[in-house]
Design a protein around this motif. Structure first.
Motif, mmCIF file in Angstrom:
data_model
loop_
_atom_site.group_PDB
_atom_site.id
_atom_site.type_symbol
_atom_site.label_atom_id
_atom_site.label_comp_id
_atom_site.label_asym_id
_atom_site.label_seq_id
_atom_site.Cartn_x
_atom_site.Cartn_y
_atom_site.Cartn_z
ATOM 1 N N THR A 100 4.840 -8.585 -18.830
ATOM 2 C CA THR A 100 5.114 -9.452 -17.680
ATOM 3 C C THR A 100 6.439 -9.068 -17.028
ATOM 4 O OG1 THR A 100 3.826 -11.268 -18.610
ATOM 5 C CG2 THR A 100 5.494 -11.857 -16.976
ATOM 6 N N GLU A 101 7.449 -8.804 -17.846
ATOM 7 C CA GLU A 101 8.753 -8.396 -17.314
ATOM 8 C C GLU A 101 8.667 -7.070 -16.572
ATOM 9 O OE1 GLU A 101 11.522 -10.113 -17.206
ATOM 10 O OE2 GLU A 101 10.955 -11.761 -18.529
ATOM 11 N N ILE A 102 7.881 -6.138 -17.101
ATOM 12 C CA ILE A 102 7.733 -4.837 -16.441
ATOM 13 C C ILE A 102 7.035 -5.007 -15.087
ATOM 14 C CG2 ILE A 102 6.659 -2.542 -16.618
ATOM 15 C CD1 ILE A 102 9.172 -2.942 -18.372
ATOM 16 N N VAL A 103 6.054 -5.881 -15.019
ATOM 17 C CA VAL A 103 5.398 -6.168 -13.731
ATOM 18 C C VAL A 103 6.421 -6.763 -12.760
ATOM 19 C CG1 VAL A 103 3.658 -7.608 -12.592
ATOM 20 C CG2 VAL A 103 3.074 -6.379 -14.684
ATOM 21 N N GLN A 104 7.300 -7.622 -13.250
ATOM 22 C CA GLN A 104 8.352 -8.187 -12.395
ATOM 23 C C GLN A 104 9.264 -7.083 -11.869
ATOM 24 O OE1 GLN A 104 10.269 -11.286 -14.675
ATOM 25 N NE2 GLN A 104 8.475 -12.609 -14.576
ATOM 26 N N ILE A 105 9.583 -6.108 -12.718
ATOM 27 C CA ILE A 105 10.401 -4.974 -12.271
ATOM 28 C C ILE A 105 9.692 -4.234 -11.141
ATOM 29 C CG2 ILE A 105 11.268 -2.688 -12.945
ATOM 30 C CD1 ILE A 105 11.794 -3.928 -15.750
ATOM 31 N N ALA A 106 8.400 -3.977 -11.308
ATOM 32 C CA ALA A 106 7.643 -3.280 -10.266
ATOM 33 C C ALA A 106 7.645 -4.076 -8.961
ATOM 34 C CB ALA A 106 6.213 -3.020 -10.734
ATOM 35 N N ALA A 107 7.517 -5.401 -9.062
ATOM 36 C CA ALA A 107 7.520 -6.246 -7.861
ATOM 37 C C ALA A 107 8.873 -6.197 -7.163
ATOM 38 C CB ALA A 107 7.145 -7.682 -8.225
ATOM 39 N N VAL A 108 9.959 -6.198 -7.942
ATOM 40 C CA VAL A 108 11.291 -6.090 -7.339
ATOM 41 C C VAL A 108 11.452 -4.721 -6.679
ATOM 42 C CG1 VAL A 108 13.778 -5.983 -7.842
ATOM 43 C CG2 VAL A 108 12.395 -7.810 -8.829
ATOM 44 N N CYS A 109 10.973 -3.671 -7.338
ATOM 45 C CA CYS A 109 11.047 -2.336 -6.742
ATOM 46 C C CYS A 109 10.293 -2.289 -5.411
ATOM 47 C CB CYS A 109 10.499 -1.286 -7.707
ATOM 48 S SG CYS A 109 11.551 -0.986 -9.126
ATOM 49 N N GLN A 110 9.133 -2.923 -5.369
ATOM 50 C CA GLN A 110 8.366 -2.958 -4.122
ATOM 51 C C GLN A 110 9.141 -3.701 -3.041
ATOM 52 O OE1 GLN A 110 6.625 -5.586 -2.327
ATOM 53 N NE2 GLN A 110 5.896 -4.068 -0.872
ATOM 54 N N ALA A 111 9.791 -4.793 -3.399
ATOM 55 C CA ALA A 111 10.588 -5.551 -2.422
ATOM 56 C C ALA A 111 11.750 -4.711 -1.904
ATOM 57 C CB ALA A 111 11.096 -6.844 -3.056
ATOM 58 N N ILE A 112 12.381 -3.955 -2.796
ATOM 59 C CA ILE A 112 13.495 -3.089 -2.381
ATOM 60 C C ILE A 112 12.999 -2.031 -1.413
ATOM 61 C CG2 ILE A 112 15.173 -1.370 -3.170
ATOM 62 C CD1 ILE A 112 15.277 -2.967 -5.854
ATOM 63 N N ILE A 113 11.900 -1.361 -1.737
ATOM 64 C CA ILE A 113 11.356 -0.313 -0.865
ATOM 65 C C ILE A 113 10.969 -0.885 0.496
ATOM 66 C CG2 ILE A 113 9.408 1.293 -0.564
ATOM 67 C CD1 ILE A 113 11.489 2.272 -2.594
ATOM 68 N N THR A 114 10.336 -2.048 0.508
ATOM 69 C CA THR A 114 9.949 -2.686 1.766
ATOM 70 C C THR A 114 11.191 -3.011 2.600
ATOM 71 O OG1 THR A 114 7.916 -3.569 0.835
ATOM 72 C CG2 THR A 114 8.776 -4.686 2.790
ATOM 73 N N ASP A 115 12.236 -3.513 1.944
ATOM 74 C CA ASP A 115 13.474 -3.825 2.657
ATOM 75 C C ASP A 115 14.105 -2.555 3.207
ATOM 76 O OD1 ASP A 115 15.218 -5.731 3.669
ATOM 77 O OD2 ASP A 115 16.417 -5.864 1.831
ATOM 78 N N ARG A 174 0.836 -1.206 0.000
ATOM 79 C CA ARG A 174 0.000 0.000 0.000
ATOM 80 C C ARG A 174 0.870 1.255 0.000
ATOM 81 N NH1 ARG A 174 -5.098 1.605 3.838
ATOM 82 N NH2 ARG A 174 -5.261 3.724 3.097
ATOM 83 N N ASN A 175 1.877 1.305 0.877
ATOM 84 C CA ASN A 175 2.763 2.472 0.927
ATOM 85 C C ASN A 175 3.498 2.648 -0.396
ATOM 86 O OD1 ASN A 175 1.976 2.951 3.547
ATOM 87 N ND2 ASN A 175 3.767 1.968 4.443
ATOM 88 N N PHE A 176 3.933 1.529 -0.976
ATOM 89 C CA PHE A 176 4.619 1.565 -2.266
ATOM 90 C C PHE A 176 3.696 2.133 -3.348
ATOM 91 C CE2 PHE A 176 5.499 -0.627 -6.323
ATOM 92 C CZ PHE A 176 6.781 -0.146 -6.569
ATOM 93 N N ALA A 177 2.474 1.624 -3.423
ATOM 94 C CA ALA A 177 1.531 2.071 -4.444
ATOM 95 C C ALA A 177 1.214 3.562 -4.282
ATOM 96 C CB ALA A 177 0.248 1.240 -4.387
ATOM 97 N N GLU A 178 1.064 4.003 -3.051
ATOM 98 C CA GLU A 178 0.791 5.417 -2.821
ATOM 99 C C GLU A 178 1.978 6.274 -3.241
ATOM 100 O OE1 GLU A 178 -0.513 5.879 1.230
ATOM 101 O OE2 GLU A 178 -2.403 4.836 0.849
ATOM 102 N N ALA A 179 3.202 5.825 -2.946
ATOM 103 C CA ALA A 179 4.398 6.573 -3.342
ATOM 104 C C ALA A 179 4.533 6.622 -4.864
ATOM 105 C CB ALA A 179 5.643 5.953 -2.716
ATOM 106 N N VAL A 180 4.258 5.496 -5.530
ATOM 107 C CA VAL A 180 4.319 5.461 -6.995
ATOM 108 C C VAL A 180 3.256 6.386 -7.585
ATOM 109 C CG1 VAL A 180 3.965 4.004 -9.036
ATOM 110 C CG2 VAL A 180 5.389 3.191 -7.152
ATOM 111 N N ASP A 181 2.066 6.363 -7.031
ATOM 112 C CA ASP A 181 0.992 7.223 -7.525
ATOM 113 C C ASP A 181 1.379 8.699 -7.384
ATOM 114 O OD1 ASP A 181 -1.767 7.593 -8.530
ATOM 115 O OD2 ASP A 181 -2.084 8.473 -6.543
ATOM 116 N N THR A 182 1.939 9.066 -6.254
ATOM 117 C CA THR A 182 2.373 10.443 -6.028
ATOM 118 C C THR A 182 3.456 10.841 -7.024
ATOM 119 O OG1 THR A 182 1.812 10.319 -3.684
ATOM 120 C CG2 THR A 182 3.398 12.011 -4.322
ATOM 121 N N GLU A 183 4.431 9.968 -7.226
ATOM 122 C CA GLU A 183 5.509 10.258 -8.167
ATOM 123 C C GLU A 183 4.988 10.340 -9.594
ATOM 124 O OE1 GLU A 183 9.029 10.983 -10.234
ATOM 125 O OE2 GLU A 183 8.384 11.432 -8.185
ATOM 126 N N ARG A 184 4.089 9.434 -9.968
ATOM 127 C CA ARG A 184 3.546 9.468 -11.326
ATOM 128 C C ARG A 184 2.768 10.755 -11.568
ATOM 129 N NH1 ARG A 184 4.331 9.686 -15.938
ATOM 130 N NH2 ARG A 184 2.809 8.956 -17.449
#
Length: 109
Positions: free
Chosen positions: A88-103, A13-23
């Motif tokens: 599909t690859e772009i979705v994988q990139i987004a998932a990795v970005c979310q994992a990085i932010i969470t970490d 949720r925090n990731f999605a909100e941050a991405v939405d704000t940046e977009r």
């Protein structure tokens, strides 16, 4: 902006909100942009080589880090010619970005 709780993955949720704000910031700054999705075969070969280099690097746990994982995903996307697989690859990139932010958030960054 507050969003309904649609996500079950911790930190999503925090990731999605941050991405939405940046977009929205990007849209305000540059407007709605349109660029080619993929380029020709010369770029495909380059991205295939870079993806393989990152896969080789990530095979060694001592060399693996979030940036090499992210680059591997990005280069794999760049090497893809099929738009459905590219997506599909772009979705994988987004998932990795979310994992990085969470970490990062777990580490108090």
């Amino acid at each position: 902006m507050s969003y309904p709780a649609l996500f079950t993955t911790p930190g999503m949720r925090n990731f999605a909100e941050a991405v939405d704000t940046e977009r929205q910031r990007q849209l305000d700054l540059w407007g709605d942009q349109h660029h080619p999705i993929l380029r020709g075969p010369s770029n495909q070969g380059l991205f295939e080589e870079l993806a393989q280099a990152m896969r080789d690097s990530n095979a060694d746990p001592a060399q693996r880090c979030w940036m090499t994982i992210l680059l591997e995903e990005a280069y794999e996307a760049g090497a893809e010619r099929d738009l459905a697989k590219f997506r599909t690859e772009i979705v994988q990139i987004a998932a990795v970005c979310q994992a990085i932010i969470t970490d990062l958030d777990r580490q108090g960054q």
